[in-house]
Design an enzyme around this catalytic site. Structure first.
Site, short mmCIF file in Angstrom:
data_model
loop_
_atom_site.label_atom_id
_atom_site.label_comp_id
_atom_site.label_asym_id
_atom_site.label_seq_id
_atom_site.Cartn_x
_atom_site.Cartn_y
_atom_site.Cartn_z
N GLN A 252 -33.05 -32.04 -17.16
CA GLN A 252 -33.28 -30.76 -17.85
C GLN A 252 -34.62 -30.18 -17.45
O GLN A 252 -34.77 -28.97 -17.23
CB GLN A 252 -33.28 -30.94 -19.38
CG GLN A 252 -31.92 -31.16 -19.97
CD GLN A 252 -30.95 -30.12 -19.53
OE1 GLN A 252 -31.16 -28.94 -19.81
NE2 GLN A 252 -29.91 -30.51 -18.83
N GLU A 320 -28.69 -27.67 -27.25
CA GLU A 320 -27.66 -27.22 -26.30
C GLU A 320 -26.85 -28.43 -25.80
O GLU A 320 -25.63 -28.43 -25.88
CB GLU A 320 -28.37 -26.54 -25.12
CG GLU A 320 -27.43 -25.98 -24.08
CD GLU A 320 -28.17 -25.55 -22.82
OE1 GLU A 320 -29.38 -25.85 -22.68
OE2 GLU A 320 -27.53 -24.93 -21.95
N ASP A 354 -22.39 -30.53 -16.37
CA ASP A 354 -22.84 -29.33 -15.65
C ASP A 354 -21.91 -28.95 -14.52
O ASP A 354 -21.73 -27.77 -14.22
CB ASP A 354 -24.23 -29.58 -15.02
CG ASP A 354 -25.34 -29.55 -16.04
OD1 ASP A 354 -25.10 -29.06 -17.15
OD2 ASP A 354 -26.45 -30.02 -15.71
#
Lengths: 422, 422
Positions: A252, A320, A354
Site C-alpha cells: 500500500q 478500504e 488488486d
C-alpha cells in the site's frame, strides 16, 4: 515503523486533496470551453497539457495491434485470465427484474435496466494501470451497458500505454479516445462531435479529473472521488508471518505518500517483528522514497489489550482493504461492520485482489466503507418501480388513498384517485 | 394547456434551485456552529428560525399519544395498511451475502451489511408529509439498519404535526427530534450530546437542507438532492379517459410551481380533450394558484406522429413518474429505458404510488432516471468483498499476479505475493 499502545478511540490519519481555488477555476474554464468548442478544445488542451498535437482522438486498430507487440505474450495471457475471473465474480452480482401479482389484479415490480452509456477514465503516466481498465469496464459490460467509451491522456509520442490498450481490447472496449484531464470529463459529460455524451463516468484520475467529476455530477452520474489507498491488517499473533504482513503494508505504502498502512494486533511481539521487517524490506524497494514517507506519516502499528478491542478498532478505521490473519478468520467476518474488501488468512495477500481474484479493486476509501461499497454491477443499472392497479383494486382502496392525500392537504391527489371511483 | 406538435428532440423544462451565495454561506456558518456548540446551537437556531425556545429536543411518549388523538382512527388504519404494503414491497429487495468456493481452496464472496445508523429528515410546515416518513424509514428498517433518528422542525407551538408523529410511531421510529433546517443536518452528520451522528441522511427539505446535505456529503452519505416533481403520461388515444389524465397531470402540478406535467400522445383528439379538461378541473382546486403556474410554465402536451416517436420522447424526458395508458401497457415496458416509476393502465393513478401501493415515492427527478433509482433497500446496506486464497491457490497463481504488478511498475505489490511463494 512506530508502535502505539491503544485501548480505544483511534482513527486513520487521512488526507484527501480537495484542490485549490485556482485548480477549481481552471477546471470550470476547461469544462466551459469543451462545452462550447467541442473537439477543437480537446485537441488544443491535449497539445497544451500532454505536449502532443493530435489529428484525431480515436485509437485505431493499428495502434492496438502495435500494443500487442509490446506486451509479453505470457502477460497478455494473465490479463486474459484476470479478465475472466473478474467477469465470473461480477456475473454473480447480476439481478433480475421481478414482479408480484395479486388476486385483485394488482401488479407490482422492479425493472432493472442497464445504463445506456458509460465513460471510463484511465489515468496516464506512471499511474496508467491496465488492471483499472478491467475493473471499471467489466462490471459495466456484465450489467449490460450498451456503450462504453474509454478516455486516457496520450504520452508525448501521441500514444497510450501498451498495457492499457491490451487490457481495453481484451475486455472488449471498442471506443478508446486519446484525451485526458478535465477536458476528457467534459467531453464525456456534454458530448462532442467525436465523443458522444455518456450517462455515468467512472475511474480514478488526478486532482483536475476529480474536480471535473464533482462538477459534472448531476448532469451525469459519477462513481466516487477516491482518496489515498489504505490497508489495515488485523492479526492475533498466532497466525500471520511478520514477513508477509510487512510486505503487504509496504504494497500500500508504495502507491502514494499519503497512503495509509496499519497493523492492529494484541501482540506486542508481532508488532515489534513487523516493525523491524518493514524497515528491512523498505530499503530495497524501487519506490523507497514514496513508501518511506507513507510509512512515516500515515503508517502505524496499534497494539490493543484484547482481540475484541482490535476488532472494534478495525470498525472505527473502516478501511478500504482489511487483511484478517487469525486462527479462524472467517469466524471474525460477522464482527466486521465496515471494510471495502476483506482478505482472509495469511496467504490472501492484498495484491491478489488488486489484479486477479475477481472482486473489484475500486473500493471505498477515507472511511466511506461505513456507507459505500466496492464498484459493482449495481452501479451500472438503475431500477424502475412498476405499479399496475386494476379497476377492482382501485375501487377497493381508492377511498383510503384519497384520505391519506387529504391528510397532507393535497386535494388534487385525492381527486385524481376519486376520478376512478365514479 | 398548450399543445405542441413534435417530431423529435424534446426535453422537460427543468428548474433546480441550487441556492444563492448568501444561502450557501449561511449554511456553512450553521454547520460550523453546530459542530462547535452542539445542542446549544440547535436550541438557539430553533428559537431563531422556528420561533420556539425548546427545553429539550426529543419527542416524548406523551406527545406521540397526543398525536393519536388528532388523527382520525380510520386514517391511522390507512397509514398502518400503507406501511404494511411498503414493508412487503421493500422486503422483496433484500439481498443475501454469498460466497463461492473452488476446489483449490479459493473462497470469494460478497458480504451485505446494513448501515449502523441513518437519519431521516422530515420537512415541516405545509410540506410535512406522513407518507415521506414511511417511505424513508421502512426501507432502512427492512435493510436492517440498527438505529434510525428522525428530525423535523417544530411549529411555533413546539410540536410536530400529528400525522408525522403517528406515521413515525407506526413505522417503529423511537428517536424523534424537534429540530429542522441546516442545523438538523449538522447534528446528524457531526453528532451532539442529544443526537448521535449517523452514517447516512435521507429525506427531502428546503434549499437550506439541500445545501447542508451537499456540504456534509463525504462525511456521511446522502440520498439525493431532489428536484421538482415530474409526471409524463404516455397515451395512445385508444385507452385513457381524458378526465383521468387531466386529474393526474394536476396532481403533480399542485406540488410546486416548478413541477412539470406532460402528456405525450400521437392523438390530437386526446390532446385537445385533455387540454380542455385540465382547464376545467384546475379552476376548483384549492391550490389553484400553484397548479396554474406549474401548468403554464412547465406543462405541455406533445403530439407526435407515431407511437414510436412518443415512446422515444418519453425516454428523452426520463421522467420521475410515467403513466402508460395504451391498449397493451405492459408490452411497452421493454421500450422504456428511463423512468423512476412506471404506472400501467388508466386505473393506476400516480397518487396510488405516492401513498399506498408499496413501491417508494422517493424517485429520481430532473432527468436523473437516466442513471439513478427509486429509494430502496440497497441504499441502506453496503457490500464488502471477501477474498480467501489457499496456499495452493497462491502457489499456482502467484507468478501471474507478480507479473501483472510489475507491468504496472508496482514492485512492492509483486514482492508481497512472492513472499508467499518462498
Amino acid at each position: 515503523m512506530k508502535i502505539e499502545r491503544v485501548t480505544e478511540g483511534l482513527s486513520l490519519k487521512r488526507d484527501l486533496d480537495s484542490g485549490t481555488e485556482q485548480q477549481r477555476n481552471a477546471v470550470l474554464e476547461i469544462l466551459e470551453n469543451v462545452k462550447k468548442n467541442g473537439d477543437q478544445a480537446l485537441l488544443d488542451y491535449t497539445a497544451k497539457f500532454d505536449g502532443i498535437r493530435l489529428d484525431s482522438l480515436k485509437v485505431t486498430a493499428e495502434e492496438i495491434e502495435e500494443a500487442y507487440k509490446l506486451v509479453p505474450e505470457d502477460v497478455v495471457g494473465y490479463i486474459r485470465e484476470a479478465a475472466e475471473n473478474i467477469r465470473s465474480y461480477h456475473s454473480r452480482q447480476v439481478r433480475q427484474s421481478w414482479i408480484t401479482t395479486e388476486a385483485d389484479g394488482t401488479i407490482l415490480g422492479q425493472k432493472i435496466t442497464p445504463l445506456d452509456a458509460v465513460g471510463v477514465y484511465v489515468p496516464g503516466g506512471t499511474a496508467a494501470y491496465p488492471s483499472s481498465v478491467l475493473m471499471n469496464v467489466i462490471p459495466a459490460q456484465v450489467a449490460g451497458v450498451g456503450r462504453i467509451a474509454m478516455v486516457s491522456p496520450p504520452g508525448k509520442d501521441g500514444k497510450l500505454p501498451a498495457g492499457v490498450l491490451v487490457a481495453a481490447n481484451e475486455s472488449g472496449v471498442r471506443e478508446i479516445y486519446k484525451v485526458g484531464g478535465a477536458q476528457a470529463i467534459g467531453a464525456l459529460a456534454y458530448g462532442t462531435d467525436t465523443i458522444k455524451a455518456v450517462d455515468k463516468i467512472t475511474g480514478p484520475g488526478n486532482i483536475y479529473v476529480a474536480l471535473a467529476k464533482r462538477e459534472v455530477f448531476g448532469d451525469v452520474d459519477i462513481d466516487m472521488i477516491a482518496g489515498p489507498s489504505e490497508i489495515v491488517v488485523l492479526a492475533d499473533g498466532e497466525v500471520g508471518n511478520p514477513d508477509y504482513i510487512a510486505a503487504d503494508l509496504l504494497s500500500q505504502a508504495e502507491h502514494d505518500r499519503r497512503a495509509s498502512s496499519v497493523l492492529v494486533t494484541p501482540s506486542m511481539e508481532l508488532a515489534e517483528k513487523v516493525s523491524e521487517e518493514v524497515e528491512k524490506q523498505l530499503a530495497s524497494l524501487p519506490r523507497v522514497e514514496i513508501a518511506s514517507a507513507s510509512i512515516r506519516d500515515y503508517g502505524a502499528i496499534y497494539v490493543t489489550e484484547t482481540m475484541e478491542q482490535a476488532i472494534e478498532a478495525v470498525n472505527e478505521l473502516a478501511p478500504e482493504h482489511l487483511e484478517i490473519m487469525t486462527v479462524d478468520p472467517i469466524g471474525i467476518i460477522g464482527q466486521i461492520r465496515h471494510a471495502g474488501a476483506i482478505f482472509l488468512g495469511e496467504n490472501s495477500s492484498e495484491p491478489i485482489g488488486d489484479y486477479f481474484a475477481g472482486p473489484n479493486h475500486v473500493l471505498p476509501t477515507n472511511g466511506t466503507a461505513r456507507f459505500s461499497s466496492p464498484l459493482n454491477v449495481d452501479d451500472f443499472v438503475k431500477k424502475s418501480s412498476i405499479i399496475s392497479y386494476s379497476k377492482k383494486a382501485v375501487m377497493d382502496n381508492g377511498h383510503k388513498i384519497a384520505a391519506l392525500a387529504r391528510l397532507e392537504g393535497l386535494e388534487a391527489h385525492a381527486r385524481a384517485v376519486e376520478q376512478r371511483l365514479k
